[in-house]
Design a protein around this motif. Structure first.
Motif, PDB file in Angstrom:
ATOM      1  N   TYR A  79      -9.291   0.713   5.667  1.00 33.73           N
ATOM      2  CA  TYR A  79     -10.318   1.526   5.017  1.00 33.73           C
ATOM      3  C   TYR A  79     -11.061   0.745   3.944  1.00 33.73           C
ATOM      4  O   TYR A  79     -12.232   1.023   3.660  1.00 33.73           O
ATOM      5  N   THR A  80     -10.383  -0.217   3.327  1.00 32.88           N
ATOM      6  CA  THR A  80     -11.006  -0.998   2.258  1.00 32.88           C
ATOM      7  C   THR A  80     -11.332  -2.431   2.690  1.00 32.88           C
ATOM      8  O   THR A  80     -11.589  -3.287   1.855  1.00 32.88           O
ATOM      9  N   SER A  81     -11.324  -2.672   4.010  1.00 31.30           N
ATOM     10  CA  SER A  81     -11.554  -4.037   4.505  1.00 31.30           C
ATOM     11  C   SER A  81     -12.990  -4.522   4.289  1.00 31.30           C
ATOM     12  O   SER A  81     -13.261  -5.720   4.381  1.00 31.30           O
ATOM     13  N   SER A 109     -14.532  -3.655   1.447  1.00 33.17           N
ATOM     14  CA  SER A 109     -14.733  -3.579  -0.007  1.00 33.17           C
ATOM     15  C   SER A 109     -13.633  -4.369  -0.713  1.00 33.17           C
ATOM     16  O   SER A 109     -13.651  -5.597  -0.716  1.00 33.17           O
ATOM     17  N   TYR A 110     -12.622  -3.677  -1.247  1.00 32.01           N
ATOM     18  CA  TYR A 110     -11.615  -4.350  -2.047  1.00 32.01           C
ATOM     19  C   TYR A 110     -10.814  -5.393  -1.285  1.00 32.01           C
ATOM     20  O   TYR A 110     -10.419  -6.415  -1.854  1.00 32.01           O
ATOM     21  N   TYR A 111     -10.560  -5.138  -0.001  1.00 27.97           N
ATOM     22  CA  TYR A 111      -9.751  -6.067   0.774  1.00 27.97           C
ATOM     23  C   TYR A 111     -10.594  -7.062   1.577  1.00 27.97           C
ATOM     24  O   TYR A 111     -10.053  -7.811   2.380  1.00 27.97           O
ATOM     25  N   LYS A 112     -11.875  -7.086   1.361  1.00 24.35           N
ATOM     26  CA  LYS A 112     -12.758  -7.922   2.171  1.00 24.35           C
ATOM     27  C   LYS A 112     -12.384  -9.398   2.083  1.00 24.35           C
ATOM     28  O   LYS A 112     -12.468 -10.134   3.069  1.00 24.35           O
ATOM     29  N   THR A 172       0.810  -1.234   0.000  1.00 26.59           N
ATOM     30  CA  THR A 172       0.000   0.000   0.000  1.00 26.59           C
ATOM     31  C   THR A 172       0.834   1.270   0.000  1.00 26.59           C
ATOM     32  O   THR A 172       0.327   2.345   0.342  1.00 26.59           O
TER      33      THR A 172
END
Length: 230
Positions: A220-222, A224-227, A211
């Protein structure tokens, strides 16, 4: 009020042999579960599990007594002053410089990852411009092969020489630095540096190769994108 633990039972998702498994887990609630932070805002109700309202008063008194020690008191008062004066105005580099000046520090040590040596040179130049003496120690200094430390040979795939955080700390101790700055040491290696550093240590850069050294981006993206990755 006496200390107590609030325990709840909740479903927990874990990965077992590559499969998603839903299990019932016991969880002790703490500040990590708080969405109120009344200890800061002071205009709401504390949650039932609040650590503040169920504090071990002996531990609290012990901590407060330690702030009365001259060195701890100076650090706390100086840090609070820097926070107040620079709030939403100074970046972390500025805050670090101002803290060191107000503490009357002269010699600053830098414990850096070799992958951030360019950024460390930039930082050293800025610190010297402000009148500080700077001594840096790179993580690979000493060129010690990983295998000599019992590290699995497969780890040579990302470099044959070991990071050496204890050596970094010992060398900066020998230079009698007033404060040390960590620049992107690996997870765990940073822990060993903190453990053996005799001088106060602050962190300027937290390593995250994915990152751009901004690990909170994954949080912050956990959802969404990093779920699916975390």
């Amino acid at each position: 009020m006496p200390q107590r633990n609030v325990v709840i039972f909740d479903y927990e998702i874990i990965i077992v042999n590559g499969k998603v498994v839903k299990t019932m887990a016991e969880r002790t609630l703490s500040c990590a579960d708080c969405g109120v932070v009344n200890c800061n805002v002071m205009n709401k109700e504390y949650p039932d599990f609040c650590v503040t309202t169920h504090m071990d008063e002996d531990v609290k008194r012990e901590a407060l007594a330690l702030y009365e020690q001259d060195d701890n008191q100076q650090v706390m008062q100086t840090a609070a002053g820097v926070e107040c004066d620079g709030y939403l105005k100074w970046c972390r580099v500025q805050e670090t410089i101002e803290f060191a000046k107000r503490m009357n520090f002269h010699k600053i040590g830098i414990a850096t990852c070799v992958g951030l040596i360019q950024e460390t040179r930039m930082l050293a130049g800025i610190l010297r411009k402000h009148g500080f003496e700077v001594f840096g120690m790179a993580c690979k200094a000493g060129a010690v092969p990983k295998v000599e430390l019992g590290i699995d040979e497969k780890c040579n795939a990302v470099g044959v020489n070991a990071c050496n955080p204890i050596l970094q700390a010992k060398m900066l101790n020998a230079k009698h630095t007033d404060m040390n700055i960590v620049m992107g040491l690996c997870v765990g290696h940073d822990s060993l540096f903190y453990k053996y550093s005799e001088a106060l240590t602050t962190t300027l850069v937290v390593k995250d190769r994915v990152t751009g050294h901004n690990p909170v981006a994954a949080l912050y993206t956990s959802q969404s994108y990093y779920k699916t990755k975390l």
